[in-house]
Design a protein around this motif. Sequence first.
Motif, PDB file in Angstrom:
ATOM      1  N   VAL A 110       0.842  -1.203   0.000  1.00  0.00           N
ATOM      2  CA  VAL A 110       0.000   0.000   0.000  1.00  0.00           C
ATOM      3  C   VAL A 110       0.876   1.252   0.000  1.00  0.00           C
ATOM      4  CG1 VAL A 110      -1.765   1.293   1.249  1.00  0.00           C
ATOM      5  CG2 VAL A 110      -1.869  -1.203   1.181  1.00  0.00           C
ATOM      6  N   PHE A 111       1.857   1.266   0.874  1.00  0.00           N
ATOM      7  CA  PHE A 111       2.767   2.417   0.952  1.00  0.00           C
ATOM      8  C   PHE A 111       3.529   2.600  -0.359  1.00  0.00           C
ATOM      9  CE2 PHE A 111       7.022   4.100   2.027  1.00  0.00           C
ATOM     10  CZ  PHE A 111       6.644   5.349   2.492  1.00  0.00           C
ATOM     11  N   MET A 112       3.955   1.502  -0.938  1.00  0.00           N
ATOM     12  CA  MET A 112       4.693   1.559  -2.199  1.00  0.00           C
ATOM     13  C   MET A 112       3.833   2.161  -3.306  1.00  0.00           C
ATOM     14  SD  MET A 112       6.402  -1.679  -4.187  1.00  0.00           S
ATOM     15  CE  MET A 112       7.145  -1.520  -5.801  1.00  0.00           C
ATOM     16  N   LEU A 113       2.575   1.753  -3.397  1.00  0.00           N
ATOM     17  CA  LEU A 113       1.682   2.263  -4.434  1.00  0.00           C
ATOM     18  C   LEU A 113       1.326   3.724  -4.183  1.00  0.00           C
ATOM     19  CD1 LEU A 113      -0.645  -0.837  -4.897  1.00  0.00           C
ATOM     20  CD2 LEU A 113       1.000   0.054  -6.549  1.00  0.00           C
ATOM     21  N   ILE A 114       1.215   4.110  -2.919  1.00  0.00           N
ATOM     22  CA  ILE A 114       0.941   5.521  -2.606  1.00  0.00           C
ATOM     23  C   ILE A 114       2.087   6.402  -3.104  1.00  0.00           C
ATOM     24  CG2 ILE A 114       0.728   7.190  -0.725  1.00  0.00           C
ATOM     25  CD1 ILE A 114      -0.832   5.095   0.834  1.00  0.00           C
ATOM     26  N   GLN A 115       3.307   5.936  -2.911  1.00  0.00           N
ATOM     27  CA  GLN A 115       4.460   6.706  -3.371  1.00  0.00           C
ATOM     28  C   GLN A 115       4.460   6.850  -4.896  1.00  0.00           C
ATOM     29  OE1 GLN A 115       4.884   7.745  -0.136  1.00  0.00           O
ATOM     30  NE2 GLN A 115       6.896   8.183  -1.023  1.00  0.00           N
ATOM     31  N   PHE A 116       4.085   5.785  -5.584  1.00  0.00           N
ATOM     32  CA  PHE A 116       3.976   5.873  -7.037  1.00  0.00           C
ATOM     33  C   PHE A 116       2.844   6.812  -7.439  1.00  0.00           C
ATOM     34  CE2 PHE A 116       6.505   2.014  -6.942  1.00  0.00           C
ATOM     35  CZ  PHE A 116       7.241   2.093  -8.107  1.00  0.00           C
ATOM     36  N   LEU A 117       1.739   6.725  -6.701  1.00  0.00           N
ATOM     37  CA  LEU A 117       0.563   7.525  -7.037  1.00  0.00           C
ATOM     38  C   LEU A 117       0.841   9.015  -6.905  1.00  0.00           C
ATOM     39  CD1 LEU A 117      -2.388   7.190  -7.882  1.00  0.00           C
ATOM     40  CD2 LEU A 117      -3.014   7.158  -5.462  1.00  0.00           C
ATOM     41  N   ARG A 118       1.714   9.384  -5.982  1.00  0.00           N
ATOM     42  CA  ARG A 118       2.058  10.787  -5.796  1.00  0.00           C
ATOM     43  C   ARG A 118       2.814  11.360  -6.994  1.00  0.00           C
ATOM     44  NH1 ARG A 118       3.965  10.442   0.583  1.00  0.00           N
ATOM     45  NH2 ARG A 118       1.850  10.423   1.471  1.00  0.00           N
ATOM     46  N   ASN A 119       3.384  10.503  -7.813  1.00  0.00           N
ATOM     47  CA  ASN A 119       4.099  10.960  -9.011  1.00  0.00           C
ATOM     48  C   ASN A 119       3.162  11.190 -10.198  1.00  0.00           C
ATOM     49  OD1 ASN A 119       6.601  10.795  -7.697  1.00  0.00           O
ATOM     50  ND2 ASN A 119       6.851   8.646  -8.258  1.00  0.00           N
ATOM     51  N   ILE A 120       1.893  10.796 -10.057  1.00  0.00           N
ATOM     52  CA  ILE A 120       0.924  10.976 -11.138  1.00  0.00           C
ATOM     53  C   ILE A 120       0.206  12.301 -10.937  1.00  0.00           C
ATOM     54  CG2 ILE A 120      -1.121  10.021 -12.261  1.00  0.00           C
ATOM     55  CD1 ILE A 120      -0.266   7.272 -11.319  1.00  0.00           C
ATOM     56  N   PRO A 121       0.285  13.218 -11.879  1.00  0.00           N
ATOM     57  CA  PRO A 121      -0.344  14.541 -11.705  1.00  0.00           C
ATOM     58  C   PRO A 121      -1.854  14.433 -11.496  1.00  0.00           C
ATOM     59  CG  PRO A 121       1.138  14.522 -13.598  1.00  0.00           C
ATOM     60  CD  PRO A 121       0.990  13.105 -13.158  1.00  0.00           C
ATOM     61  N   LYS A 122      -2.375  15.238 -10.571  1.00  0.00           N
ATOM     62  CA  LYS A 122      -3.814  15.246 -10.325  1.00  0.00           C
ATOM     63  C   LYS A 122      -4.578  15.907 -11.464  1.00  0.00           C
ATOM     64  CE  LYS A 122      -3.559  15.109  -5.271  1.00  0.00           C
ATOM     65  NZ  LYS A 122      -3.962  15.760  -3.987  1.00  0.00           N
ATOM     66  N   ASP A 123      -3.849  16.615 -12.333  1.00  0.00           N
ATOM     67  CA  ASP A 123      -4.507  17.224 -13.493  1.00  0.00           C
ATOM     68  C   ASP A 123      -5.164  16.179 -14.378  1.00  0.00           C
ATOM     69  OD1 ASP A 123      -3.575  19.611 -12.560  1.00  0.00           O
ATOM     70  OD2 ASP A 123      -1.872  19.734 -13.959  1.00  0.00           O
ATOM     71  N   LEU A 124      -4.604  14.981 -14.396  1.00  0.00           N
ATOM     72  CA  LEU A 124      -5.206  13.906 -15.190  1.00  0.00           C
ATOM     73  C   LEU A 124      -6.568  13.519 -14.641  1.00  0.00           C
ATOM     74  CD1 LEU A 124      -2.055  11.631 -15.730  1.00  0.00           C
ATOM     75  CD2 LEU A 124      -3.078  13.244 -17.344  1.00  0.00           C
TER      76      LEU A 124
END
Length: 285
Positions: free
Chosen positions: A162-176
């Motif tokens: 879960v923590f690993m995926l959260i860290q990846f998710l933070r790299n995806i712009p919220k503009d999408l």
Amino acid sequence: MVTNKSKRFITFCSYAVLIIVGIIMIYPLLWMISATFKNNTEIFTNMGLIPQNPTFEGYKNAMKSYGGNINILQAILNTFKIVIPKVIFTVISSTIVAYGFGRYNFKGKNLMFSLMISTLFLPQVVLNVPQYTMFTKLGWVNSPLYLPLIVPTLFAVDTYFVFMLIQFLRNIPKDLDEAAKIDGCNDWKILTKVIVPMLRPAMVSCALFQFMWSSNDFMGPLLYVKTPANLPATIFVKLSMDADAGFDWNRILALSLISIIPSLIVFFAAQSQFVDGISAGGVKG
């Protein structure tokens, strides 16, 4: 300024060091493979990789049944019955939980996230007794469906993923996300159509880690699987060793080699995605 000769010398030294380290790292595996063709005497007296008197008795005996009506092939199949559902449920549940923490703001979010992260420091050994008691009362111990091993993964109990995926998710712009909402996507479509495709390398990494860890899990099946015919490969290899009567090491090594072949195949098949996932995790967007 570094000359061409200096560059070539540095490159040569770098490759030489990598080759030496690689040989040192892979030598135990190569020795194990060669030892499956040796007898007990040669195993303990010859450290070379080439057997002096090759024999296939180790592989012949490895296919026999030990510890009940089960052989190594059935044990590997039992391992897949545990591992495949765990991998699927872990990736799905961890992705959903990571999406919730990574994209939503709600009351108590920081507290819940802190509690979740704190479970990373909780050793599994302290959970064995209460979990075993709970699963016993539920009647799940020795379940042919391996319920105590599989069901918890539906609830994202592996905090690391879960923590690993959260860290990846933070790299995806919220503009999408905003662009998808303008196009009429709801939260579920944003997750499945926008987030999941971009998280695929990270999800493959999670799946690969879970596959490796679950395939090598010894304590879980030891506690919750009692029927010999349902034993996974980790327990089967251990039970095939007879400490009282002695055993042929070539058979044990052959069993070990056969049991790790699926993990090696999966790892090399997913290697590129795994490397992409690890590399993407180290870059902040």
